[in-house]
Design a protein around this motif. Structure first.
Motif, PDB file in Angstrom:
ATOM      1  N   UNK A 157     -15.529  54.808  29.557  1.00  0.00           N
ATOM      2  CA  UNK A 157     -15.410  53.778  30.593  1.00  0.00           C
ATOM      3  C   UNK A 157     -14.197  52.862  30.397  1.00  0.00           C
ATOM      4  N   UNK A 158     -13.889  52.421  29.181  1.00  0.00           N
ATOM      5  CA  UNK A 158     -12.702  51.568  29.041  1.00  0.00           C
ATOM      6  C   UNK A 158     -11.419  52.262  29.484  1.00  0.00           C
ATOM      7  N   UNK A 159     -11.305  53.549  29.202  1.00  0.00           N
ATOM      8  CA  UNK A 159     -10.117  54.309  29.601  1.00  0.00           C
ATOM      9  C   UNK A 159     -10.084  54.490  31.117  1.00  0.00           C
ATOM     10  N   UNK A 160     -11.237  54.720  31.717  1.00  0.00           N
ATOM     11  CA  UNK A 160     -11.305  54.847  33.179  1.00  0.00           C
ATOM     12  C   UNK A 160     -10.884  53.537  33.835  1.00  0.00           C
ATOM     13  N   UNK A 161     -11.404  52.418  33.337  1.00  0.00           N
ATOM     14  CA  UNK A 161     -11.020  51.108  33.890  1.00  0.00           C
ATOM     15  C   UNK A 161      -9.524  50.877  33.754  1.00  0.00           C
ATOM     16  N   UNK A 162      -8.966  51.264  32.623  1.00  0.00           N
ATOM     17  CA  UNK A 162      -7.529  51.107  32.401  1.00  0.00           C
ATOM     18  C   UNK A 162      -6.723  51.864  33.455  1.00  0.00           C
ATOM     19  N   UNK A 163      -7.080  53.113  33.694  1.00  0.00           N
ATOM     20  CA  UNK A 163      -6.328  53.904  34.664  1.00  0.00           C
ATOM     21  C   UNK A 163      -6.519  53.402  36.093  1.00  0.00           C
ATOM     22  N   UNK A 164      -7.700  52.919  36.415  1.00  0.00           N
ATOM     23  CA  UNK A 164      -7.928  52.379  37.761  1.00  0.00           C
ATOM     24  C   UNK A 164      -7.011  51.176  37.992  1.00  0.00           C
ATOM     25  N   UNK A 165      -6.939  50.309  36.991  1.00  0.00           N
ATOM     26  CA  UNK A 165      -6.051  49.146  37.122  1.00  0.00           C
ATOM     27  C   UNK A 165      -4.582  49.558  37.095  1.00  0.00           C
ATOM     28  N   UNK A 166      -4.241  50.488  36.200  1.00  0.00           N
ATOM     29  CA  UNK A 166      -2.861  50.938  36.028  1.00  0.00           C
ATOM     30  C   UNK A 166      -2.288  51.511  37.319  1.00  0.00           C
ATOM     31  N   UNK A 167      -3.098  52.264  38.039  1.00  0.00           N
ATOM     32  CA  UNK A 167      -2.613  52.919  39.252  1.00  0.00           C
ATOM     33  C   UNK A 167      -2.975  52.159  40.527  1.00  0.00           C
ATOM     34  N   UNK A 168      -3.431  50.928  40.393  1.00  0.00           N
ATOM     35  CA  UNK A 168      -3.676  50.075  41.547  1.00  0.00           C
ATOM     36  C   UNK A 168      -4.792  50.552  42.456  1.00  0.00           C
ATOM     37  N   UNK A 169      -5.852  51.077  41.871  1.00  0.00           N
ATOM     38  CA  UNK A 169      -6.967  51.604  42.653  1.00  0.00           C
ATOM     39  C   UNK A 169      -8.150  50.644  42.693  1.00  0.00           C
ATOM     40  N   UNK A 170      -7.923  49.386  42.362  1.00  0.00           N
ATOM     41  CA  UNK A 170      -9.021  48.414  42.291  1.00  0.00           C
ATOM     42  C   UNK A 170      -9.761  48.266  43.614  1.00  0.00           C
ATOM     43  N   UNK A 171      -9.063  48.428  44.724  1.00  0.00           N
ATOM     44  CA  UNK A 171      -9.712  48.315  46.034  1.00  0.00           C
ATOM     45  C   UNK A 171     -10.668  49.478  46.289  1.00  0.00           C
ATOM     46  N   UNK A 172     -10.489  50.554  45.551  1.00  0.00           N
ATOM     47  CA  UNK A 172     -11.325  51.758  45.715  1.00  0.00           C
ATOM     48  C   UNK A 172     -12.027  52.082  44.402  1.00  0.00           C
ATOM     49  N   UNK A 173     -12.524  51.052  43.757  1.00  0.00           N
ATOM     50  CA  UNK A 173     -13.074  51.187  42.402  1.00  0.00           C
ATOM     51  C   UNK A 173     -14.159  52.254  42.307  1.00  0.00           C
ATOM     52  N   UNK A 174     -15.168  52.198  43.170  1.00  0.00           N
ATOM     53  CA  UNK A 174     -16.283  53.160  43.103  1.00  0.00           C
ATOM     54  C   UNK A 174     -15.807  54.586  43.314  1.00  0.00           C
ATOM     55  N   UNK A 175     -14.927  54.778  44.279  1.00  0.00           N
ATOM     56  CA  UNK A 175     -14.401  56.117  44.543  1.00  0.00           C
ATOM     57  C   UNK A 175     -13.596  56.632  43.353  1.00  0.00           C
ATOM     58  N   UNK A 176     -12.794  55.759  42.754  1.00  0.00           N
ATOM     59  CA  UNK A 176     -11.989  56.161  41.601  1.00  0.00           C
ATOM     60  C   UNK A 176     -12.875  56.526  40.413  1.00  0.00           C
ATOM     61  N   UNK A 177     -13.933  55.742  40.179  1.00  0.00           N
ATOM     62  CA  UNK A 177     -14.865  56.065  39.093  1.00  0.00           C
ATOM     63  C   UNK A 177     -15.546  57.404  39.339  1.00  0.00           C
TER      64      UNK A 177
END
Length: 79
Positions: free
Chosen positions: A46-66
């Motif tokens: 999970x920490x690595x997933x959160x890092x990549x979501x933030x890194x690639x600017x996917x915060x608006x689509x958090x659930x989909x990215x996870x």
């Protein structure tokens, strides 16, 4: 190896061990064990997933990215 790596390898091995082969249907116990181990894998990374979501600017689509990450991890374990 780190404790996280050891735990991750153990959880992946549990998922693989509880996946039936040759088109057999899994038992309820196998499904539950595999699901629990897969949830453990996702918790460990999970920490690595959160890092990549933030890194690639996917915060608006958090659930989909996870969910995409979970699908990718699932396919990697199957392969």
């Amino acid at each position: 190896m780190s404790k996280i790596t050891i735990d991750l390898e153990s959880a992946v091995a549990t998922v693989i061990a509880n996946t039936p082969r040759n088109g057999e249907r899994p038992t309820a116990r196998q499904r539950a064990s595999a699901d629990h181990a897969f949830a453990r894998v996702l918790k460990l990374i999970a920490p690595r997933i959160r890092h990549f979501i933030r890194q690639y600017g996917l915060s608006a689509h958090w659930d989909d990215a996870e969910q995409c990450c979970a699908i990718g991890v699932h396919r990697a374990i199957q392969a």
